[in-house]
Design a protein around this motif. Structure first.
Motif: not given
Length: 152
Positions: A114-119, A121-125
């Motif tokens: 899941l974290l790789r999929r959103f790597a 756009p999700g990086r700052p979060l």
């Protein structure tokens, strides 16, 4: 750039002597008592355990931690991690006035799908999530060193 690769550094100034901080940090199985985001530590043997962490974002990270360095004289505790995250983490303690400067360094690759999929756009979060976890850990350790058992 590998968006699933992270380097973190946290510096904690603590009012306790390095020996007391070292004693607390070397007992990883006690972390859940004072660090709310460390949900569970299951000791497998004298140098290995499985750790489950969860900060503000709604996902758990589970990894096996294996001790690679425990050096009280140098004030160093270091682990290798494998599982949802692969890499290493190190505490380095040094005297600072009457207290301690605790430096936490971590270099990891995230493997949780899941974290790789959103790597991207999700990086700052994800970085903010880690920062919040470390802030709570410092508060919890301060309370623990002062004789409390639970994070503030």
């Amino acid at each position: 750039m590998d968006w699933s690769h992270y380097r973190f550094r946290s510096l904690w100034t603590l009012p306790a002597p390095p020996a007391a901080v070292y004693d607390a940090l070397e007992q990883a199985e006690d972390y859940p008592r004072w660090w709310p985001q460390v949900r569970e530590v299951t000791k497998l043997d004298d140098i290995t355990g499985v750790i489950t962490i969860r900060s503000v974002l709604p996902y758990d990270m589970v990894f096996t931690a294996r001790e690679i360095r425990r050096d009280r004289a140098a004030g160093v505790l270091e682990i290798a991690m494998s599982g949802d995250i692969d890499g290493w983490a190190r505490w380095t303690l040094a005297p600072r006035g009457a207290g301690t400067l605790a430096r936490y360094d971590q270099v990891v690759d995230v493997h949780k799908p899941l974290l790789r999929r959103f790597a991207v756009p999700g990086r700052p979060l994800f970085r903010a999530n880690h920062w919040l976890m470390m802030r709570a850990g410092r508060r919890g350790l301060l309370a623990h060193l002062a004789g409390g058992r639970q994070a503030v």
